[in-house]
Every structure is written in structure tokens, then in C-alpha cells.
Design an enzyme around this catalytic site. Structure first.
Site, short mmCIF file in Angstrom:
data_model
loop_
_atom_site.label_atom_id
_atom_site.label_comp_id
_atom_site.label_asym_id
_atom_site.label_seq_id
_atom_site.Cartn_x
_atom_site.Cartn_y
_atom_site.Cartn_z
N ASP A 245 0.82 -1.21 0.00
CA ASP A 245 0.00 0.00 0.00
C ASP A 245 0.86 1.26 0.00
O ASP A 245 1.80 1.39 0.80
CB ASP A 245 -0.90 -0.02 1.25
CG ASP A 245 -1.82 1.17 1.31
OD1 ASP A 245 -2.69 1.31 0.44
OD2 ASP A 245 -1.66 1.98 2.25
N GLU A 282 1.66 -0.06 -4.88
CA GLU A 282 0.78 1.07 -5.17
C GLU A 282 1.65 2.31 -5.03
O GLU A 282 2.15 2.60 -3.95
CB GLU A 282 -0.40 1.16 -4.21
CG GLU A 282 -1.31 2.34 -4.54
CD GLU A 282 -2.22 2.75 -3.39
OE1 GLU A 282 -3.23 3.42 -3.67
OE2 GLU A 282 -1.91 2.43 -2.24
#
Length: 585
Positions: A245, A282
Site C-alpha cells: 500500500d 501502489e
């Protein structure tokens, strides 16, 4: 069993076993700041640490939190699980990924309930399930990005045993499993790391507060903590990869960046286990170095999400132009064409949303296309809308054609394949009423600035918000939904059958935009789409035959071949002189 804990500032460390007996831990002579004790304990034994006579605290490396983030930890013997499927692993090239949130994939919101839906995913044709974060967080319901025990599994989902049952069942269907992990912050409630050591630093700041300590004193142990967690998921739960993330929020000024160290460790584990493992970032940076090989000066991650492709596609199918969609909407379908052939839209170009130039070009000849994940919807892009609304069936018809014939690794969001009528909204379940109320106020204020009435923005703390977000599994068998599901199945089957659609060479991809239409060429395959609400004629560069179309289309022969597409129509064709498999839809 050997109990070990890093607590460099403590003068005394004790362990409380089963809430009854205390034992002292001694300093580890081989590792500064570490404490250890060899004590009898079995699978399931509850324990907690006490620092300098303070309250019992969960183990930072707890493998299970039976009573939630604030309770005692429990011993987990990973070797005790009886795996039924020898798993050779499944690599990323050629994959079709399916993002799934355990808590809303079924009304029950558990791993065991999700197992019952695996035959649907196998029939769909995907290759990998990407689980949203499963680490423990306060309460029962949440997205998972506020997890606080980075080695454990959220107990309401079923805990570690249930997750292993799910992974084992997925392997029975030849499906790989990827897990979304959050290293850039911990949740605002239930985080017990600070008393143990300098896990965070005020040298840097993130949108969630102080940054995780990757480069200040004590950061060697913090990096080892995060890398150890990542390797444990891959090894002990037999996962195929991790999605990392918001790696742009991992602030690290050291010469050896944390992500490079992590990718080296994962590649080493892959070699030791004899099966492929991969890391998907990401990243908001549009920086090719994220996935460039370490020997070429990159960080060595194996892939990254392509938000530019999403933004270009979303703007084209919806006409939305607010916020970060502005530049993509202004370019129209040409923005989609640019991302399909170059990976990034902002590759050093001006970003009006950021007020500066952004990104850097990918080397189309050197970067395998599967290193970018392409998608029309994700948890972020749906759930961070005011009401969690999804794309419509007409919009998905066009979007799916491009996602599933793109050069990228395609990714779907759960329910997308049948055009789920259920929204997917932002929801939390904080035990602290003040924190919960603050999140609700902040969410509603945020969308009020975009013109939404506060009363129209769902309350994240309301259980009804989570319940509305659960998939309705009666929908796939209903008219309209069933037809769209057949479209997705046909496209995925075509991708598997046609070698050109998994060709990793980005520099062989051609895309041409004209008006509100687009033509994508990959070897003998042509994908043509009409973004507009009116019929459109799309020129072809060669005579073609239709493989799949939704709705039906008409090929116009002659010296200037073309396809007549209905409004919001899409078709996949093959050049007539090209031989190969045909998939009927």
C-alpha cells in the site's frame, strides 16, 4: 518455546502466560535491545508482555489476537496446519487478478464463507485473488487499512486457521492468492508498538501522522520487523505475492531503500522455496525505478498499479472531469491511447491537479507490460466516492474490453464482472465513540466541499453502511447481470487463448483514438470501443472478423474496412489473414 521481543528502552521485561503466571525475560547477549525466555507453551497459549511493570501488552510480532488488538496474543504453530494441496506457485505474467474484501465478499464476511464462492471465481477465469488487508483492526468491520498487528489475521474473519483454509481451497481451484499489506502507517486505535521501541519517527510525516521509522536510530530493527512480516505471509500462508500500500509514503533516506531491501529478501525466499513470489506496489510517483531491476538501479519490485490507466479510462467512460480526472478528460480517448502504449499518462507532463510536472517515461522496449496492473475499478476508486457508486453495465462493457485486452496485468474488483448493483462504501467500526464520530464528521465535511449534502454521505460507523456494501449473490443469475458476466468470461477466455494478448512487449502495442472511439492493436487482435451515446464508425487498418461483441456490431467491408459500433459498444476482432483460436461470445 522461545519468546523474544525487542524493547531497547526497557529495564525489565516480563511475560504473562494465560493471565496467570509471570516470568522474567533476560537480555539477549547476541542482540542489543532484545529480551528472551524459553518457556513451555503450546499452540493457542495466551501471553502478553509487561515493560517495567506496566500493563500487559500484545506481542508486536503476535501471530494471533483472539480478543482483538488490545487483548493478549496467542501462540500459533504454523507447522500444525494440514495443507492438502502441494502448491508450486503461480507467477504474475499472464495473470488476471481479482481484488476481494473478505468482510463484504459475502454477507457473513468470513474466510469460510468466501470459500463457497471460489467456484464462481474459477469459472470466471481469473488466476489470482488479491485480498484486501486482513491484519487485526478495532471492531468487526472495516476496510483493513487501519490494521495494527502486522503478523496476525483479523479474528472476525476467522483468524489464521481460516485464512489458511481459504488459501488451501483457492489452490484446489488453481487460484493464487495475493495479500494487500500496509507498511506506511498503523491505525489510530489499538497500536501498541510505541512502548516497545522507536517504530515511528517525527523526522518525517505522512497523511496519517508520524512516519514509520525507516531511517532514524533503531530503524534496522523496524525494517527487519516489516520484512519479517512480509516473509511470514508468503511463507507461512503460502501466498504468491503481496500488494504494498502507498509505497510513496514510505519515507527512507538511507542509501539502501527499504523497498530494495524487501525485494531482495522476497527474491531470496522465492529461491529458497522454489516457487515464484512477487511484490506489487501502489505508487503515486509514476517512477519507472519502482519496478526496474535492482542491478539497473531500480527498487526491484515486480509490478505496480497503474492509476493513470484507470483515470484515463474512467474519464472516457463517465465524462467526469473533476479533481485528478481533469487532465485525462481534457485529452479524451487519446489519454487512454497514451497509457495503453506508454504505461503512464503523466510521464514528465504537466499535472494540473498537482500544479507541477509529474512522472517519468517508461522504456517501452525494456519494461515488460505485465509489470503494470490495469483496472477499471478498485476499492479506492469506488469506496472513496461519496456514495460508493460503481460503473454501470454499459460503462463496464467498454471498460472491460480494454482492461482485458490491454497489455497490462488485468485486475477486477469484486462484483464488477456482473455489474454489481450494490455500492461499496467507506465503513469503520471504531470502539472509541469520539474517534468514530470524528471520522464521520471528517468524511462528511470532505464531500461537502465537492457539493454533496452531508446527510447524503453514508455514516462510516453505521453498520448499515457495511451491510449495503456486501455483494448480492443472487444478482449473477439475473438478466442483464448474467449477460455482462458472460462478456467478462468471454474476454478472459479470449485473453487466455490468444498469445498476442499476453505478449509482454509494450513497444508492439498500437492505439488510435478518433472522436469518442478508440482502436487497440495487439498482433492480429483489434479491440474497438465507442465511448459515446451515439453509434459510431471505427476505421480498421486491416480486414477483420468479429470474435466478441457487446452489443452486436457490423463489420463494413471494402477498401476502407471499418466497424459500425452501437452506443457504448465494444468489439474484439482478429485480422482475417491471421490464424489462431476463435472464442465465441
Amino acid at each position: 518455546m522461545l519468546f523474544e521481543v525487542w524493547a531497547p528502552q526497557a529495564q525489565q521485561v516480563e511475560i504473562l502466560i494465560d493471565d496467570r503466571t509471570r516470568h522474567s525475560l533476560g537480555p539477549d547477549p547476541a542482540r542489543a535491545g532484545w529480551w528472551r525466555a524459553d518457556l513451555p507453551a503450546a499452540h493457542g497459549t495466551r501471553y502478553a508482555y509487561l515493560l517495567d511493570g506496566g500493563p500487559p501488552l500484545p506481542d508486536p510480532r503476535s501471530r494471533r489476537q483472539p480478543d482483538g488488538p488490545d487483548g493478549a496474543s496467542a501462540v500459533v504453530d504454523h507447522d500444525a496446519f494440514d495443507w492438502t494441496v502441494p502448491w508450486p506457485g503461480r507467477a504474475l505474467p499472464g495473470a488476471v487478478v481479482y481484488e476481494l474484501h473478505v468482510g463484504t465478499f459475502t454477507p457473513e464476511g468470513t474466510f469460510d464463507a468466501a470459500i463457497g464462492k471460489l467456484p464462481h471465481l474459477a469459472r470466471l477465469g481469473i488466476t489470482h485473488i488479491e485480498l484486501m488487508p486482513v491484519c487485526p483492526f478495532p471492531g468487526t468491520n472495516g476496510w483493513g487499512y487501519e490494521g495494527v498487528s502486522l503478523w496476525a489475521v483479523h479474528e472476525p474473519y476467522g483468524g489464521p486457521e481460516a485464512m489458511k483454509r481459504f488459501v488451501d481451497a483457492a489452490h484446489q481451484h488453481c487460484l493464487g492468492v495475493v495479500l494487500d499489506v500496509v507498511h506506511n502507517h498503523l491505525g489510530p486505535s489499538g497500536n501498541h508498538l510505541p512502548p516497545f521501541g522507536p517504530y515511528f519517527t517525527d523526522r518525517h510525516h505522512t497523511p496519517w501522522g508520524d512516519a514509520v521509522n525507516l531511517d532514524a536510530p533503531g530503524s534496522d530493527e523496524v525494517r527487519d520487523f516489516l520484512i519479517g512480516s512480509a516473509l511470514s505471509w508468503l511463507r507461512d500462508y503460502r501466498l504468491d505475492g503481496l500488494r504494498l500500500d502507498a509505497v510513496h509514503a514510505l519515507v527512507d533516506t538511507r542509501a539502501l531503500h527499504f523497498l530494495e531491501e524487501l525485494s531482495t529478501a522476497v527474491d531470496g525466499l522465492s529461491a529458497a522455496l522454489g516457487r515464484p513470489l512477487f511484490l506489487i506496489a501502489e505508487s503515486d510517483l509514476n517512477d519507472p525505478r519502482t519496478t526496474a531491476p535492482r542491478e539497473a538501479g531500480g527498487l526491484g519490485l515486480h509490478a505496480q498499479w497503474s492509476d493513470d490507466f484507470h483515470h484515463a479510462l474512467h474519464a472516457a467512460v463517465t465524462g467526469e472531469a473533476q479533481g485528478y480526472y481533469a487532465d485525462f478528460a481534457a485529452a479524451g480517448p487519446a489519454a487512454v491511447a497514451k497509457t495503453l502504449t506508454g504505461g503512464f499518462f503523466h510521464d514528465g507532463s504537466w499535472s494540473s491537479f498537482r500544479g507541477r510536472h509529474h512522472g517519468r517515461p517508461l522504456d517501452r522496449r525494456a519494461v515488460p507490460a505485465h509489470r503494470l496492473l490495469g483496472y477499471a475499478q478498485t476499492h479506492d476508486q469506488i469506496g472513496n466516492r461519496a456514495t460508493g457508486d460503481r460503473l454501470t453495465a454499459d460503462q463496464l462493457t467498454v471498460a472491460a474490453a480494454l482492461v482485458l485486452t490491454s497489455p497490462f496485468t488485468p485486475m477486477l474488483f469484486m462484483g464488477e464482472e456482473w455489474g454489481a448493483g450494490t455500492p461499496w462504501q467507506f465503513f469503520t467500526d471504531h470502539d472509541d465513540p469520539e474517534l468514530g464520530a470524528a471520522i464521520t464528521r471528517g468524511r462528511r465535511r470532505e464531500f461537502a466541499t465537492h457539493g454533496w449534502a452531508e446527510e447524503d454521505v453514508p455514516d462510516p460507523q453505521a453498520h448499515a453502511t457495511r451491510d449495503r456494501s456486501c455483494l448480492d449473490w443472487a444478482e449473477p443469475d439475473k438478466a442483464g447481470h448474467r449477460d455482462l458476466l458472460d462478456w467478462y468470461r468471454g474476454l478472459i477466455a479470449l485473453r487466455r487463448a490468444e498469445p498476442a494478448l499476453t505478449d509482454p512487449q509494450l513497444d508492439t502495442v498500437a492505439a488510435t483514438a478518433g472522436g469518442r472511439t478508440l482502436r487497440l492493436a495487439r498482433g492480429p487482435i483489434r479491440t474497438v470501443v465507442n465511448f459515446s451515446d451515439a453509434p459510431a464508425r471505427v476505421p480498421l487498418d486491416v480486414p477483420c472478423e468479429v470474435l466478441l461483441a457487446r452489443p452486436s456490431c457490423k463489420v463494413l467491408p471494402g477498401p476502407d474496412p471499418a466497424v459500425q459500433l452501437p452506443a457504448r459498444g465494444a468489439a474484439v476482432l482478429r485480422a482475417r489473414e491471421a490464424a489462431g483460436a476463435t472464442v465465441n461470445g
